[in-house]
Scaffold this motif. Structure first.
Motif, PDB file in Angstrom:
ATOM      1  N   ALA A 242      24.067 -15.707 -29.827  1.00  0.00           N
ATOM      2  CA  ALA A 242      23.511 -15.707 -31.181  1.00  0.00           C
ATOM      3  C   ALA A 242      22.043 -15.301 -31.213  1.00  0.00           C
ATOM      4  O   ALA A 242      21.578 -14.701 -32.185  1.00  0.00           O
ATOM      5  CB  ALA A 242      23.683 -17.086 -31.819  1.00  0.00           C
ATOM      6  N   ALA A 245      21.724 -11.664 -31.897  1.00  0.00           N
ATOM      7  CA  ALA A 245      22.463 -11.101 -33.023  1.00  0.00           C
ATOM      8  C   ALA A 245      21.702  -9.927 -33.632  1.00  0.00           C
ATOM      9  O   ALA A 245      22.297  -9.000 -34.176  1.00  0.00           O
ATOM     10  CB  ALA A 245      22.702 -12.179 -34.085  1.00  0.00           C
ATOM     11  N   GLU A 246      20.391  -9.986 -33.561  1.00  0.00           N
ATOM     12  CA  GLU A 246      19.499  -8.883 -33.898  1.00  0.00           C
ATOM     13  C   GLU A 246      18.474  -8.801 -32.766  1.00  0.00           C
ATOM     14  O   GLU A 246      18.390  -9.703 -31.927  1.00  0.00           O
ATOM     15  CB  GLU A 246      18.829  -9.107 -35.259  1.00  0.00           C
ATOM     16  CG  GLU A 246      19.790  -8.957 -36.425  1.00  0.00           C
ATOM     17  CD  GLU A 246      19.123  -9.007 -37.788  1.00  0.00           C
ATOM     18  OE1 GLU A 246      17.956  -9.433 -37.884  1.00  0.00           O
ATOM     19  OE2 GLU A 246      19.787  -8.611 -38.766  1.00  0.00           O
ATOM     20  N   PRO A 251      15.982 -13.360 -33.847  1.00  0.00           N
ATOM     21  CA  PRO A 251      16.787 -14.577 -33.997  1.00  0.00           C
ATOM     22  C   PRO A 251      16.122 -15.838 -33.438  1.00  0.00           C
ATOM     23  O   PRO A 251      16.230 -16.913 -34.032  1.00  0.00           O
ATOM     24  CB  PRO A 251      18.075 -14.245 -33.231  1.00  0.00           C
ATOM     25  CG  PRO A 251      18.120 -12.752 -33.183  1.00  0.00           C
ATOM     26  CD  PRO A 251      16.696 -12.341 -33.053  1.00  0.00           C
ATOM     27  N   LEU A 273      15.330 -12.684 -39.740  1.00  0.00           N
ATOM     28  CA  LEU A 273      16.760 -12.587 -39.461  1.00  0.00           C
ATOM     29  C   LEU A 273      17.560 -12.408 -40.748  1.00  0.00           C
ATOM     30  O   LEU A 273      17.373 -13.150 -41.725  1.00  0.00           O
ATOM     31  CB  LEU A 273      17.220 -13.863 -38.738  1.00  0.00           C
ATOM     32  CG  LEU A 273      18.673 -13.903 -38.279  1.00  0.00           C
ATOM     33  CD1 LEU A 273      18.910 -12.917 -37.143  1.00  0.00           C
ATOM     34  CD2 LEU A 273      19.044 -15.325 -37.831  1.00  0.00           C
ATOM     35  N   ASP A 274      18.461 -11.455 -40.732  1.00  0.00           N
ATOM     36  CA  ASP A 274      19.320 -11.208 -41.882  1.00  0.00           C
ATOM     37  C   ASP A 274      20.163 -12.450 -42.177  1.00  0.00           C
ATOM     38  O   ASP A 274      20.668 -13.107 -41.259  1.00  0.00           O
ATOM     39  CB  ASP A 274      20.236 -10.019 -41.591  1.00  0.00           C
ATOM     40  CG  ASP A 274      20.978  -9.523 -42.817  1.00  0.00           C
ATOM     41  OD1 ASP A 274      21.892 -10.233 -43.280  1.00  0.00           O
ATOM     42  OD2 ASP A 274      20.644  -8.427 -43.304  1.00  0.00           O
ATOM     43  N   TRP A 276      23.004 -12.799 -43.038  1.00  0.00           N
ATOM     44  CA  TRP A 276      24.364 -12.672 -42.512  1.00  0.00           C
ATOM     45  C   TRP A 276      24.531 -13.468 -41.214  1.00  0.00           C
ATOM     46  O   TRP A 276      25.620 -13.965 -40.909  1.00  0.00           O
ATOM     47  CB  TRP A 276      24.663 -11.187 -42.278  1.00  0.00           C
ATOM     48  CG  TRP A 276      26.000 -10.902 -41.677  1.00  0.00           C
ATOM     49  CD1 TRP A 276      26.278 -10.681 -40.361  1.00  0.00           C
ATOM     50  CD2 TRP A 276      27.253 -10.829 -42.360  1.00  0.00           C
ATOM     51  NE1 TRP A 276      27.615 -10.458 -40.162  1.00  0.00           N
ATOM     52  CE2 TRP A 276      28.248 -10.542 -41.393  1.00  0.00           C
ATOM     53  CE3 TRP A 276      27.636 -10.965 -43.700  1.00  0.00           C
ATOM     54  CZ2 TRP A 276      29.589 -10.398 -41.728  1.00  0.00           C
ATOM     55  CZ3 TRP A 276      28.982 -10.824 -44.025  1.00  0.00           C
ATOM     56  CH2 TRP A 276      29.936 -10.538 -43.039  1.00  0.00           C
ATOM     57  N   HIS A 277      23.439 -13.599 -40.431  1.00  0.00           N
ATOM     58  CA  HIS A 277      23.508 -14.248 -39.117  1.00  0.00           C
ATOM     59  C   HIS A 277      23.065 -15.714 -39.137  1.00  0.00           C
ATOM     60  O   HIS A 277      23.155 -16.389 -38.103  1.00  0.00           O
ATOM     61  CB  HIS A 277      22.633 -13.488 -38.112  1.00  0.00           C
ATOM     62  CG  HIS A 277      23.024 -12.062 -37.926  1.00  0.00           C
ATOM     63  ND1 HIS A 277      24.238 -11.693 -37.393  1.00  0.00           N
ATOM     64  CD2 HIS A 277      22.359 -10.903 -38.207  1.00  0.00           C
ATOM     65  CE1 HIS A 277      24.320 -10.372 -37.348  1.00  0.00           C
ATOM     66  NE2 HIS A 277      23.199  -9.880 -37.837  1.00  0.00           N
ATOM     67  N   HIS A 278      22.575 -16.204 -40.271  1.00  0.00           N
ATOM     68  CA  HIS A 278      22.004 -17.552 -40.281  1.00  0.00           C
ATOM     69  C   HIS A 278      22.989 -18.615 -39.817  1.00  0.00           C
ATOM     70  O   HIS A 278      22.664 -19.458 -38.971  1.00  0.00           O
ATOM     71  CB  HIS A 278      21.500 -17.893 -41.692  1.00  0.00           C
ATOM     72  CG  HIS A 278      20.246 -17.180 -42.072  1.00  0.00           C
ATOM     73  ND1 HIS A 278      19.498 -17.511 -43.185  1.00  0.00           N
ATOM     74  CD2 HIS A 278      19.585 -16.145 -41.488  1.00  0.00           C
ATOM     75  CE1 HIS A 278      18.451 -16.717 -43.272  1.00  0.00           C
ATOM     76  NE2 HIS A 278      18.488 -15.870 -42.256  1.00  0.00           N
ATOM     77  N   ASP A 280      25.678 -18.361 -38.009  1.00  0.00           N
ATOM     78  CA  ASP A 280      26.046 -18.218 -36.599  1.00  0.00           C
ATOM     79  C   ASP A 280      24.985 -18.841 -35.692  1.00  0.00           C
ATOM     80  O   ASP A 280      25.317 -19.516 -34.706  1.00  0.00           O
ATOM     81  CB  ASP A 280      26.223 -16.741 -36.243  1.00  0.00           C
ATOM     82  CG  ASP A 280      27.499 -16.154 -36.817  1.00  0.00           C
ATOM     83  OD1 ASP A 280      28.399 -16.934 -37.201  1.00  0.00           O
ATOM     84  OD2 ASP A 280      27.599 -14.915 -36.880  1.00  0.00           O
ATOM     85  N   VAL A 281      23.721 -18.614 -36.016  1.00  0.00           N
ATOM     86  CA  VAL A 281      22.648 -19.192 -35.198  1.00  0.00           C
ATOM     87  C   VAL A 281      22.613 -20.707 -35.377  1.00  0.00           C
ATOM     88  O   VAL A 281      22.457 -21.456 -34.402  1.00  0.00           O
ATOM     89  CB  VAL A 281      21.291 -18.548 -35.534  1.00  0.00           C
ATOM     90  CG1 VAL A 281      20.166 -19.201 -34.725  1.00  0.00           C
ATOM     91  CG2 VAL A 281      21.313 -17.047 -35.256  1.00  0.00           C
TER      92      VAL A 281
END
Length: 292
Positions: A242, A245-246, A251, A273-274, A276-278, A280-281
């Motif tokens: 994660a 992810a970017e 991240p 961080l986009d 979209w990934h919040h 997941d992290v």
């Protein structure tokens, strides 16, 4: 030789992009108390590419002041210009760094002979222990084991951070049998396997958020306790993924802000961080026991 978990620490910034020196002190103290073996200041995770030369040296100096000799501080001083790398390495030496980490020159794609001459020139110009850093996914340049072996003969080139994430490369480097030359993983996902194969430690992004857990995992792997190392690492696998992810450090800076350890500032051309990934992290942080 430094062994174990070495954090590639972030450079905390306010929401408007100023360096947050108080947050830096908090992060450094957290690393030292968690058992981190050494701190890399102003490397890739430290956003070296967005800092001015003056800021670069200042962050290194302030990190050294907070550490106060409790663990070694290795300064990121690589550049794609040999003269600039020499200047940054001299500045880090003057600031009191215990070593310098130099990435392969990015963008210019030097051949192996160019890499050899570049690193040798920096080593001969500055009498400080120097660590090579190979991360071809970011630099467009891959330093081969044969070049590492040549550079290991230079007296003050004392180690390598290998971040190709390739266990075949890890085995090739171990097979060189280089004496008194430190081999560090620069890829959290393969760090455990790398240490079990003969590497001496890990220069880690994950250690920013999970320093105690990474220190324990590295200690177990270095002791040859594959079962314990695997058990500890299993809780961190989600983070290893994660936090990339970017592009790093996007991240990990977001994760540290989410944990309440620093503001969420980052500098262009990097962006927060986009969304979209919040989740997941967050899920990876929860899995590692770092968030409720």
């Amino acid at each position: 030789m430094i062994t174990g978990s070495i954090v590639a620490i972030v450079t905390p910034m306010t929401e408007t992009g100023e360096i947050d020196h108080k947050a830096l002190e908090v992060l450094v103290e957290r690393q030292v108390s968690a058992g981190t073996s050494a701190i890399v200041s102003v490397g890739t995770s430290g956003e070296a590419s967005t800092l001015s030369v003056a800021e670069h040296t200042d962050v290194i100096r302030r990190t050294i002041d907070v550490v106060a000799g409790r663990v070694p501080v290795i300064a990121g001083t690589g550049a794609n210009s040999t003269s600039e790398a020499i200047h940054l390495t001299k500045s880090a030496h003057a600031a009191g760094a215990n070593g310098a980490l130099l990435v392969t020159p990015y963008y210019v794609k030097p051949p192996q002979e160019g890499l050899y001459q570049h690193f040798r020139a920096v080593a001969e110009a500055v009498d400080i222990p120097q660590y090579l850093y190979n991360v071809p996914s970011r630099t467009g340049c891959d330093m081969l084991p044969s070049t590492v072996a040549r550079l290991a003969e230079v007296p003050n080139i004392v180690g390598l951070k290998e971040a190709a994430g390739d266990l075949d490369r890890v085995r090739d480097l171990v097979a060189l049998g280089l004496e008194d030359f430190a081999l560090y993983s620069g890829d959290d996902g393969t760090a455990r396997a790398s240490m079990l194969a003969g590497f001496h430690g890990n220069i880690s992004v994950t250690a920013n958020v999970a320093p105690r857990e990474m220190a324990r995992m590295c200690a177990a792997a270095l002791a040859g306790d594959a079962e314990s190392a695997s058990e500890i690492d299993a809780a961190l696998v989600g983070l290893h993924s994660a936090l990339f992810a970017e592009p790093n450090p996007i991240p990990v800076k977001w994760a540290l802000a989410e944990m309440g350890l620093m503001p969420g500032g980052i500098r262009l051309p990097l962006v927060p961080l986009d969304q979209w990934h919040h989740e997941d992290v967050r899920a990876a942080l929860r899995s590692a026991g770092l968030l409720d």
